[in-house]
Design an enzyme around this catalytic site. Sequence first.
Site, PDB file in Angstrom:
ATOM      1  CB  SER A 131      -0.973  -0.005   1.183  1.00  0.00           C
ATOM      2  OG  SER A 131      -0.296  -0.276   2.387  1.00  0.00           O
ATOM      3  CG  HIS A 191      -1.442   4.061   3.670  1.00  0.00           C
ATOM      4  ND1 HIS A 191      -2.746   3.807   4.076  1.00  0.00           N
ATOM      5  CD2 HIS A 191      -0.888   2.846   3.456  1.00  0.00           C
ATOM      6  CE1 HIS A 191      -2.957   2.503   4.091  1.00  0.00           C
ATOM      7  NE2 HIS A 191      -1.839   1.903   3.721  1.00  0.00           N
TER       8      HIS A 191
END
Length: 482
Positions: free
Chosen positions: A268, A318
């Site tokens: 991610s 992230h």
Amino acid sequence: MITEKHYWKSIFTWVKYLNYQIVHRNQDDTEIWLANKKKQSVVIFKFGANSTQEVRFDKSRIQDHEEDIIAFLDFKPKSYNLFIYTDKTFTDENLDELKSIKFKVKIIRQADQIEKIMPNFFIKSVFNQSSNQTKSYYKQRALNNNPIEKHMLKFAPITYTLIAINIIIWLSMVLFLNRFSDLKLLDVGGLVHFNVVHGEWYRVISSIFLHYNFEHILMNMLTLFIFGKIVESIVGHWRFLVIYFVAGLFGNFASLSFNTDTVSVGASGAIFGLIGAIFAFMYIGKQYNRKLIGQLLIVLVILIGVSLLMQNVNIVAHIGGFIGGLLITLIGYYFKLNQNKFWIFLILLIVLFIGFQIRIFTIQEDNIYNTIIEKEMKSGNYKDAKDMVQHTINKNYADDETYYLKGFISATTDSKAEGMATWERGLRHFPDSAILNYQLAVANRSIDNKDKAQKYIKTALKNDPSNRDYINLNKELSDDSD
């Protein structure tokens, strides 16, 4: 016999697999111009020609307007390819031009002749695959101007390869490991602050290809498919790979800077870097199309919403990945176009990188192995906890807390005497350990060996004189002696 379906399927193939863009079409779509700026190449597809003179006229028309074409394309083509699809018979010799401008003409009258214009075996194989699609299907997809759909159409081999690698690794873990515990993920290369600062730097890469469970890999691979295809279509295959890994590394550096007691895995961070790259493209191209922004925001909201419902979401990774992808894209774009902006973004990237490293190596580290052992003990999994202790000792990562926990495991699964023996063995390795001396003081008091208990508690207090538990136990033992 050549048909319009062959004509549009050829155009579709060049757009999808060879990264050409449609730059011009005439009113009835019988002449389509494709361009590839990186290859500095122009390919012209024309449907219908009646004579050699007509073909020569088309070639002359292009040569006579070369300056206008260069201005329109914003690059000077090194080669032109004119592909004419016709069922008319006429002389097609000596139509190529190989002097100042490389100009090749191919007359295609039969379907089997289309292979000659395909540049490699792979493209030929793809084109020759049987298909039930209609002319309208190929035409509609080739001419689609929607910015998202146009990029999603393109063939993205690096994106597909990354997805395949992730899935193969996940399936291997399912088949051979059976469960995705922190211990298993730690063993196969999960990102852990403790291990990285002890020299296991490979984890900043290996962790990008690992996932917790089916939901985790499903979510990541779906978003990689979408954003990966978009970015790979825009920047090309190898530049895309650079953005992906730089973003993944930045996400992991950010994670290491703030998370010291967890095992982190997943793609991610790298995927959020691709989102950062897309925002960089929008900034560079000044393309703030409402529909484009709306589509991206919808995908982002869904991505973030689903992520919040999942366990072990690493928000820091992230954010780090997004910043890394944004900066490396801007650095690559301004490298030749604007040296001032190039150095600004490069220095910013370097400053952040150095800041992450300082933070990683100065933040107080937690022994992740002890955290996992304690977690297994609280869950009642003493066998796994015992195996983890031995694993920790074998890797030379054991400290006094490891032996402290091992003693409790031995006392629970074997006997109190074995637990005490374990703590004493731990003291041989860590004679100044306050926690081991305290625990032995407690254990000896429980069997009425107060002399030994006092000896151990005094050592514990000497190494940690402000600990209230140690102070209270020492007072109790002193009172008992009196």
